[in-house]
Design an enzyme around this catalytic site. Structure first.
Site, PDB file in Angstrom:
ATOM      1  CE  LYS C 120      -4.573  -1.263   1.018  1.00  0.00           C
ATOM      2  NZ  LYS C 120      -5.906  -0.713   1.054  1.00  0.00           N
ATOM      3  CD  GLU C 204      -5.978   8.045   6.114  1.00  0.00           C
ATOM      4  OE1 GLU C 204      -4.962   7.330   6.221  1.00  0.00           O
ATOM      5  OE2 GLU C 204      -7.141   7.597   6.143  1.00  0.00           O
ATOM      6  NE  ARG C 297      -6.896  -9.620  -7.765  1.00  0.00           N
ATOM      7  CZ  ARG C 297      -8.113  -9.131  -7.561  1.00  0.00           C
ATOM      8  NH1 ARG C 297      -9.033  -9.232  -8.500  1.00  0.00           N
ATOM      9  NH2 ARG C 297      -8.436  -8.523  -6.433  1.00  0.00           N
TER      10      ARG C 297
END
Lengths: 166, 502, 502, 166
Positions: C120, C204, C297
């Site tokens: 991440k 944040e 993917r």
């Protein structure tokens, strides 16, 4: 485990098959001398799933007189299997004469002959109907109508006996 | 959410098309009334419907064709409209009138439009009047050779000269050149006189190797008619469509446009409302096309048009029948990608396509991307002997024709039907046929010799042999108690001949 | 026909995604190698594949995650490439390297791209460098209140103040206004010190009621990257996606374009090749969006993108992996209509979504127009206890959102699974929820209270009562011999509580 | 034909049902005094298709202790059926104590108590795993662990007995 030998015919020439079972539960099928290892499961009661030397194949197998009706990818094949020890396949549905059977399930809409009639090859015998389609059954050769198994209006299954000749 | 076009609709049909209509109704919030014959208590349309009413014994004439009983059920169940599907009462103008007379809505065209397109001769005359091209020919007997020759030259050779009283291929002759006309004229007339005691003859233009191409139209009750492009239905066996595709792989764009324009013209000429189809013969040699007939109902093959246009034709039928104006214009309708339909029949391709009703002991329909199955059956269902042998349709879409073909072949490979035989393996052979792949086929494609060839394709004898060996081995080695499985089929069937003796 | 991209491909997965990949291979003329664990001998992917190899015992770690065994099978079977599906080895850069090292093709992005997007923090830094917006925040502890307030003001309120050592909801505070900052700062630090013996705090930006929106991208190995628009995956339970749709019902066109552009930028920044997905948080309140992560993917929900674009993503993966240049441009890709996916889980919604593996005694999947089922199961299949509970996906397309929703509800009504419980009835409730219908939902949509409400929906008690009466009557009146049916389930389950006692 | 009376409970209050069969084979179900005519067929062995006063409904019906597990449109309901003549439904899986059963099939990954332990309400007893999900089973009340039916690593079916309390 027991080893069994068969003579198997699918349309063409008869082939020899030797079948046994390995300790791990896999089957060994030797077809005309060529060995195949088959891992067989039945995902549903009427389907065989086979890994034949690792290749994935599926077949339907329904018993029939003299062998099996095998369906692979929608193609049905009537397969004759003979156990040479017994060396006999009973294929005749009735003794003493030739019997015409229904090639489709349906309803007998017309019977064109009576017991005791002499018929010529190609002569219409009766008319079967299924799914809006009428199908006339003709005599495969000259003969005498020995027995009629059905009457007009009667429903018949696939393979049901219709007429016996002498 | 939009209000439903009707509160409740009766579906006067059975099989896959009844299921299809019920699906559209449920999606629109419309409650459904199924009708069924005594042979159809377990049919899928009965299982899927909101309610179901028995309308008579198995034969269609005593159940699905009983317009009086069906109309009575509609009234008693509180249905506001009747969808006839295809076949049965769908092109019966009297029924359409009776429905309207009872204060209900017939989900189809006005009865007059059905009438106008009903008889071949009547439809032909209406179309000629509307400027729609029809196969040139005479509808009355021709008196003199000179007159006949002049007509032939106006139609353009080749032509067909036919005895008026003839039929079954007798008393007709194809004439390729003017030079051959005299001798043909004399011999057809004398044959006709000999065979039918009547020497009257007709003349018709001969369309060589035609394609069967049809145009889907939709018209609302407010004067707007649009087309949804063409379908190529040339793969036929005994005049029965087998595989359909859209777009037609060989139709020039200009011809497609002209054909579509003519189709709209034809529908407008008879005041058409709803979904309909104009069928044409198309000559690849000359590029000409001719009106054949109009089907004033939903077609079996409507899904391929849905797949390339994104328009749900059955929803559209319902909304139009409720009086809605068309909610898109001609310019909004685009043909995107390619779609193919295979009609799955309960018929045995290896046995001259003999009907194969019976119990479907196992069923696994294909799925995944762009694979659509419109089915009237399920695992455990017994396909009755009384009705049409078509049990399902496989429709595959692809970004282009190659994708649609390869997807269809993949789906056919996944399609498992146990217990009855179907035309599924036959389709795989058609879709691999080099002429089909090249788009090079007309209505004569499935000739007897090609049919035989396509039905013979099988490379699974080795697998069948191994499966039979294992089946037999398992039976021979299993405990005695369970070993008495009964044969389900007699050996005579091996021969593949009808009525083979044993 | 185009030559196949590979002769033979190994599919290193199981369940519906293995079936999906095998389908694409077969359509392209590519032979397939399935791998399976001891628990999966009867699995659908084994039945559908061209060949199948056993790779180990039931636990994934000993079979589907055994990269060494799988690579060995690939080499021995003659496969040229490996498709990893999703999950298992699909985002394992070491595996991708090992495949390439063995001279085979990994059908996925280059190993370096997997690595770049793997962690991440690493991904976040790469994205910041590439100019991709991420949720504003600090990755190191902040020393002073003044510094923190200045940062908060630069991010814009509300913000989250979090204890560095915190977790599980403890030691964090949402701050809505600058006025509240001082007191929040002091209390979070003192809480942190008390609870974790560490008063380090982070900051944040708080994204209120975010939507989870993701962009599908496709990149070839020749430098071309395109996007295929967005998917709204905000209907989640325990961070597990439940229902996905495209287009997002509320995303402004300009935001969609900006998001798509950023997604292409993100993919290009890491040299991406193949199919990938960039996930974003989208704030409906502010219109801002932030990079969350990239899935390197195929996604579970890829079919809805396929339905609205007409692009077969798995075929595209195979062709790109074989080195083909993209055969369409960004301008060619259009979003047409609307598509919705429901993930069918073998879970009991009435019993707190407890896993419900077991024997599927009966199965009837929905069909008809624009209904797609991507399934890994069949009637007679025993869903094993070892793997993910997702057994199938229902994907419905409609000309607009209303059509897609009503079609999904219709298809769910047709969907019959007997023997195990599934999430199917839960979906019908979601798709009828007024907030869902209005498009008014964020990732908080499935709150505990709404979940309870949706699971409780049932108006079929009357029918269940009648069915039970008839079942009992039939048993009580049938001849004695057959009357000894054994109970299959004990009564404790009635309570619906885990571990309920009796 | 015989007429049978039942008391039936689906979640809510018990209802009275009187069931009989008409001469035409249709069933008559009188629910709390309201009569319904039901035409019942079984399109497949595990499915009931009912035309209830003409309305088309389908249900799955699997027997369970004390009644039936009925599935309508994917919603499963455990329905208790009592025949008042017998007036008894055996609902207890084991005598003498309370038994915790598995609420899902799976594998026992951890057993956290031993026979003879006293446990408090809410105390974790064991952990079941299925489909990558772990599920902790907790004691529904205070008690003494009288019996453990399973061991770590063991696979269990849905409804299998796990622990008995006293």
């Amino acid at each position: 485990m027991s080893t069994l030998r068969y003579t198997i015919t699918v349309g063409g020439a008869p082939r020899s098959a030797v079948v046994s079972r390995d300790d791990d539960g896999h089957f060994r099928v030797v077809l005309d001398g060529v060995a195949h290892v088959v891992d067989l499961v039945r995902p549903t009661p009427d389907a065989f799933h086979m890994l034949i030397d690792g290749q994935s194949w599926e077949a339907g197998a329904a018993p029939r007189e003299g062998g099996w009706l095998i369906d692979v990818l929608g193609l049905s094949a009537e397969v004759d299997v003979v156990d040479p020890r017994r060396a006999v396949v009973v294929r005749s549905a009735a003794r003493g004469g030739k019997v015409i059977s229904a090639q489709m399930p349906g309803r007998v809409v017309r019977v064109l002959v009576a017991v005791g009639d002499t018929v010529k090859k190609g002569q219409p015998l009766l008319v079967l109907e299924a799914m809006k389609m009428e199908n006339e059954l003709k005599a495969a050769g000259d003969g005498l109508v020995a027995e009629l198994y059905v009457a007009e209006g009667q429903a018949v299954d696939l393979g049901a006996r219709l007429v016996r000749f002498e | 959410m939009r209000p439903p076009p009707f509160q409740k609709v009766l579906v006067a049909n059975r099989g896959e098309i009844a299921v299809r209509v019920i699906r559209a109704c449920h999606e629109l919030g419309v409650r459904t009334v199924a009708v069924y014959s005594e042979a159809d208590r377990t049919a899928l349309h009965v299982r899927n419907a909101g309610e179901a009413w028995l309308v008579g014994p198995a034969p269609s004439a005593e159940s699905y064709l009983r317009s009086d009983v069906i109309l009575d059920v509609a009234k008693r169940s509180g249905a506001q409209a009747i969808h006839p599907g295809y076949g049965f009462l769908s092109e019966n103008a009297d029924f359409a009138r009776a429905v309207a007379g009872a204060g209900l809505v017939f989900i189809g065209p006005p009865a007059d439009a059905i009438d106008a397109m009903g008889g071949k001769t009547r439809a032909r005359q209406r179309m000629i009047a509307a400027g729609v091209p029809v196969v040139p020919g005479t509808s009355e007997a021709i008196e003199t050779e000179a007159e006949a020759l002049a007509l032939a030259e106006s139609f353009g050779f080749p032509v067909m000269l036919k005895a008026a009283a003839g039929g079954g291929g007798k008393g007709m002759r194809k004439i390729d050149r003017a030079e051959d006309f005299g001798s043909a004229w004399r011999s057809v007339r004398s044959e006709a006189l000999k065979s039918f005691k009547d020497d009257a003859v007709y003349l018709e233009k001969f369309v060589a190797d035609p394609k069967h191409i049809e145009i889907q139209v939709l018209a609302d009750a407010h004067g707007t008619t649009v087309h949804l492009f063409e379908r190529d239905c040339s793969v036929q066996r005994r005049n029965q469509k087998v595989v359909e595709e859209t777009p037609c792989p060989v139709l020039p764009a200009a011809t497609r446009d002209a054909m579509a324009k003519v189709a709209v013209q034809a529908a407008e000429a008879v005041g058409y409302v709803g979904a309909g189809t104009i069928e044409f013969l198309y000559s690849q040699a000359t590029g000409d096309f001719y009106f054949l007939e109009m089907n004033t109902r939903l077609q079996v093959e409507h899904p391929i048009t849905e797949m390339v246009t994104g328009v749900d034709l059955v929803r559209a039928q319902l909304r139009i029948a409720a009086g809605e104006k068309l909610w898109f214009s001609q310019a909004d309708i685009k043909q995107t990608g390619h779609a193919i339909e295979c009609r799955v029949y309960a018929e045995d391709p290896a046995n001259n396509f003999a009907p194969a009703p019976g119990l479907i002991s196992g069923l696994r329909e294909p799925g995944g991307p762009w694979v659509r199955v419109d089915s009237g059956v399920y695992a455990g269902y017994e396909v009755p002997i009384h009705y049409d042998p078509m049990v399902a349709k496989l429709i595959c879409w692809g970004a282009d024709r190659e994708e649609a073909i390869s997807r269809s072949i993949r789906a056919l490979r996944e399609y498992r039907v146990r217990g009855i035989r179907t035309s599924i393996p036959f389709f795989s052979a058609i879709l691999r046929d080099p002429d089909f792949v090249a788009g090079n086929y007309s209505t004569g494609f499935l000739s007897p010799s090609r049919l035989e060839e396509l039905c013979a394709v099988s490379q699974t004898d080795e697998i069948a042999t191994i499966a039979a060996a294992l089946a037999q081995y398992e039976r021979d080695t299993r405990p005695a108690r369970a070993a008495s499985a009964t044969p389900t089929q007699s050996a005579w069937k091996r021969s593949g001949r009808p009525g083979g003796d044993s």
